[in-house]
Design an enzyme around this catalytic site. Structure first.
Site, short mmCIF file in Angstrom:
data_model
loop_
_atom_site.label_atom_id
_atom_site.label_comp_id
_atom_site.label_asym_id
_atom_site.label_seq_id
_atom_site.Cartn_x
_atom_site.Cartn_y
_atom_site.Cartn_z
N GLU A 106 13.51 21.37 41.80
CA GLU A 106 12.99 22.30 40.81
C GLU A 106 13.16 21.77 39.39
O GLU A 106 14.08 21.01 39.09
CB GLU A 106 13.71 23.65 40.95
CG GLU A 106 13.29 24.35 42.22
CD GLU A 106 14.02 25.65 42.45
OE1 GLU A 106 13.37 26.61 42.86
OE2 GLU A 106 15.23 25.71 42.23
N CYS A 119 14.05 21.21 31.61
CA CYS A 119 15.31 21.05 32.33
C CYS A 119 15.01 20.27 33.61
O CYS A 119 14.31 20.76 34.49
CB CYS A 119 15.85 22.45 32.62
SG CYS A 119 17.39 22.45 33.50
N CYS A 126 23.19 18.60 45.34
CA CYS A 126 24.27 18.10 44.47
C CYS A 126 25.54 18.00 45.29
O CYS A 126 25.79 18.81 46.18
CB CYS A 126 24.48 19.09 43.32
SG CYS A 126 25.67 18.51 42.08
N CYS A 130 30.14 23.02 43.02
CA CYS A 130 30.78 23.97 42.10
C CYS A 130 30.60 25.39 42.65
O CYS A 130 29.53 25.74 43.15
CB CYS A 130 30.16 23.86 40.70
SG CYS A 130 30.43 22.22 39.98
N CYS A 133 27.62 27.71 41.40
CA CYS A 133 26.28 27.12 41.23
C CYS A 133 25.50 27.16 42.54
O CYS A 133 25.99 26.74 43.59
CB CYS A 133 26.42 25.67 40.75
SG CYS A 133 24.83 24.87 40.51
N GLY A 179 21.57 18.76 40.52
CA GLY A 179 22.21 17.46 40.62
C GLY A 179 23.19 17.14 39.51
O GLY A 179 23.25 17.83 38.49
N GLU A 180 23.98 16.09 39.74
CA GLU A 180 24.94 15.60 38.75
C GLU A 180 24.36 14.29 38.21
O GLU A 180 24.39 13.25 38.89
CB GLU A 180 26.31 15.40 39.42
CG GLU A 180 27.30 14.57 38.62
CD GLU A 180 27.52 15.06 37.19
OE1 GLU A 180 27.69 16.28 36.98
OE2 GLU A 180 27.50 14.22 36.28
N SER A 211 23.99 16.57 30.99
CA SER A 211 25.13 17.45 31.25
C SER A 211 25.87 16.97 32.49
O SER A 211 25.27 16.62 33.50
CB SER A 211 24.59 18.87 31.48
OG SER A 211 25.65 19.75 31.75
N SER A 234 30.37 20.34 31.30
CA SER A 234 30.59 21.66 31.88
C SER A 234 32.10 21.86 31.98
O SER A 234 32.74 21.28 32.85
CB SER A 234 29.94 21.72 33.27
OG SER A 234 28.55 21.67 33.11
N LEU A 235 32.65 22.63 31.07
CA LEU A 235 34.11 22.74 30.98
C LEU A 235 34.60 23.94 31.81
O LEU A 235 35.39 23.80 32.72
CB LEU A 235 34.51 22.84 29.50
CG LEU A 235 35.94 22.48 29.16
CD1 LEU A 235 36.08 21.99 27.74
CD2 LEU A 235 36.91 23.60 29.44
N ASN A 310 25.04 33.53 35.57
CA ASN A 310 23.79 33.99 36.19
C ASN A 310 24.01 34.12 37.68
O ASN A 310 24.43 33.16 38.32
CB ASN A 310 22.67 32.96 35.95
CG ASN A 310 22.31 32.86 34.48
OD1 ASN A 310 22.10 33.86 33.81
ND2 ASN A 310 22.23 31.64 33.96
N CYS A 353 20.13 28.78 34.35
CA CYS A 353 21.15 27.81 34.74
C CYS A 353 21.83 28.20 36.03
O CYS A 353 22.27 29.34 36.19
CB CYS A 353 22.27 27.79 33.69
SG CYS A 353 21.93 26.82 32.30
N1 SAH Z 1 25.88 18.74 37.23
C1 SAH Z 1 25.66 18.92 35.84
C2 SAH Z 1 24.28 19.47 35.50
C3 SAH Z 1 23.75 20.62 36.31
S1 SAH Z 1 24.34 22.21 35.94
C4 SAH Z 1 26.76 19.77 35.24
O1 SAH Z 1 27.63 20.21 35.98
O2 SAH Z 1 26.81 19.92 34.03
C5 SAH Z 1 23.75 22.57 34.34
C6 SAH Z 1 24.51 23.69 33.66
O3 SAH Z 1 24.29 24.94 34.31
C7 SAH Z 1 26.00 23.44 33.68
O4 SAH Z 1 26.63 23.76 32.48
C8 SAH Z 1 26.42 24.38 34.76
O5 SAH Z 1 27.77 24.62 34.69
C9 SAH Z 1 25.53 25.58 34.48
N2 SAH Z 1 25.50 26.54 35.60
C10 SAH Z 1 25.53 26.25 36.90
N3 SAH Z 1 25.52 27.40 37.62
C11 SAH Z 1 25.47 28.42 36.76
C12 SAH Z 1 25.41 29.84 36.89
N4 SAH Z 1 25.40 30.42 38.08
N5 SAH Z 1 25.35 30.59 35.77
C13 SAH Z 1 25.32 30.00 34.55
N6 SAH Z 1 25.36 28.66 34.36
C14 SAH Z 1 25.43 27.88 35.44
#
Ligand code: SAH
Length: 360
Positions: A106, A119, A126, A130, A133, A179-180, A211, A234-235, A310, A353
């Site tokens: 996507e 995006c 991935c 996480c 996600c 993906g990462e 990211s 992504s902290l 989200n 996101c």
């Molecule tokens: N793997 C990378 C890029 C993909 S995620 C990363 O971890 O940064 C892109 C952004 O979307 C990241 O900041 C991630 O933490 C955020 N994200 C993922 N799932 C989410 C969710 N359910 N709600 C809000 N942000 C989310």
């Protein structure tokens, strides 16, 4: 026997699966041209045709017939196919692309003042897994190739040209889809080189953001290999235990080591690192969380993006109320770190996101 040279190797037509033209950065293209004794000017002409004009026909512009025939015979010019398009009420567009091996990915176009950010996805699924996600629930299927990354951009641009004529302006690129990106470093790097090329799309270096969940091997290559491109981390929690729960690779690459690695990346004067922080109700949204976050980022060239969680089918986390989100920001303001609360776009079509999951 008919053959051509690709980086010094003689490739016979018999065992040759056509390589995508969109896998070549400008210097690869020059190498192919030189090694096959074609006219040097073909590189600029072809890049201009496919990336600046974004034509979806073969190039017939100022190019020798022999060069044209060479590229037609030896390279594949197809792009990922648009499978479905979802348009959100707020004009966000989510594309589901079908790849040659039938995997799906996507891509999201996010509107701002009749222009767009795109995006991009960097992998099918991935490996990071996480907990917040949707993409992570798919697991990693495979890396995307450079042409599949660049192809998302070109196809989305063409869709805009056809469906929203005059709006085909994609000015920002963020690698925040599936993906990462640092886990697929080589293909992402080459895609960035193509986006940045003055002969091609000519996107400004400050307009691309990658990211990462904090994949240190990729961060170590960063400063040498993709200088200038913006980095977002992504902290999500400054506390080890909580971050371990949210981002499992934190156990292998802990936050303090990630931050120390990022601190070594040279930034130009106006550049900063974006720290993304998902706010999850009653998990990481307290003033203590904000205070600790402010403490570890104070004094850095930092910009904080607060992303209210989200939700997606099956998720057990919740989004905090707005006043809790604003209080979190107020605490960060006392540390004088620029902080933005990111509004969710496209969540009615699961394009925000973390909502990307191409199985659904
Ligand atoms: N793997 C990378 C890029 C993909 S995620 C990363 O971890 O940064 C892109 C952004 O979307 C990241 O900041 C991630 O933490 C955020 N994200 C993922 N799932 C989410 C969710 N359910 N709600 C809000 N942000 C989310």
């Amino acid at each position: 026997m008919q053959y051509f040279k690709l980086f010094g190797i003689n490739i016979t037509r018999r065992h040759f699966l056509k390589q995508s033209f969109y896998d070549l950065n400008y210097s690869d293209l020059e190498t192919v041209i030189n090694q096959n004794n074609l006219n040097n000017s073909a590189a600029a002409v072809l890049f201009n045709w496919h990336y600046k004009k974004k034509e979806n026909t073969q190039c017939h512009d100022k190019i020798a017939k022999s060069s044209l025939a060479f590229f037609q015979n030896n390279f594949d010019f197809s792009l990922p196919e648009i499978d479905t398009v979802h348009e959100s009420k707020d004009r966000t567009v989510k594309f589901l692309f079908k790849l040659k091996d039938n995997h799906k990915i996507e891509t999201v176009l996010i509107p701002f003042h009749n222009k767009y950010s795109i995006c991009l996805s960097s992998q099918v699924g991935c490996a990071m897994n996480c907990s917040f996600c949707f993409t992570g629930k798919q697991g990693l299927k495979r890396n995307l190739t450079t042409s599949e990354i660049v192809g998302q951009f070109l196809q989305a641009w063409r869709w805009l040209a056809e469906n929203r004529p005059g709006e085909e302006r994609i000015l920002n690129i963020v690698f925040m889809g599936q993906g990462e990106p640092l886990h697929n470093f080589d293909a992402v790097k080459k895609a960035c080189e193509i986006f940045l090329s003055q002969h091609g799309t000519s996107i400004g270096v400050q307009k691309i953001t990658i990211s990462t969940a904090g994949y240190i091997p990729g961060l170590k290559r960063w400063s040498l290999e993709i200088p200038g491109v913006n980095l977002a981390l992504s902290l999500h929690s400054p506390f080890e235990e909580k971050r371990n729960e949210l981002i499992p690779i934190n156990k292998k690459y802990p936050l303090d080591e990630v931050l120390a690695t990022i601190d070594k990346i040279p930034l130009n004067k106006k550049q900063f690192i974006t720290y993304e922080y998902i706010l999850i109700k009653d998990f990481n949204d307290s003033p203590d969380d904000a205070k600790k976050l402010g403490t570890i980022l104070a004094g850095k060239s930092a910009y904080i993006n607060l992303i209210p969680f989200n939700s997606f089918p099956g998720s057990h986390y919740k989004r905090p109320d707005l006043d809790k989100i604003e209080k979190f920001k107020e605490v960060l303001d006392t540390f004088k770190i620029p902080t933005l609360i990111r509004s969710a776009k496209g969540d009615d079509v699961l394009a925000a996101c973390g909502q990307l999951n191409s199985k659904n």
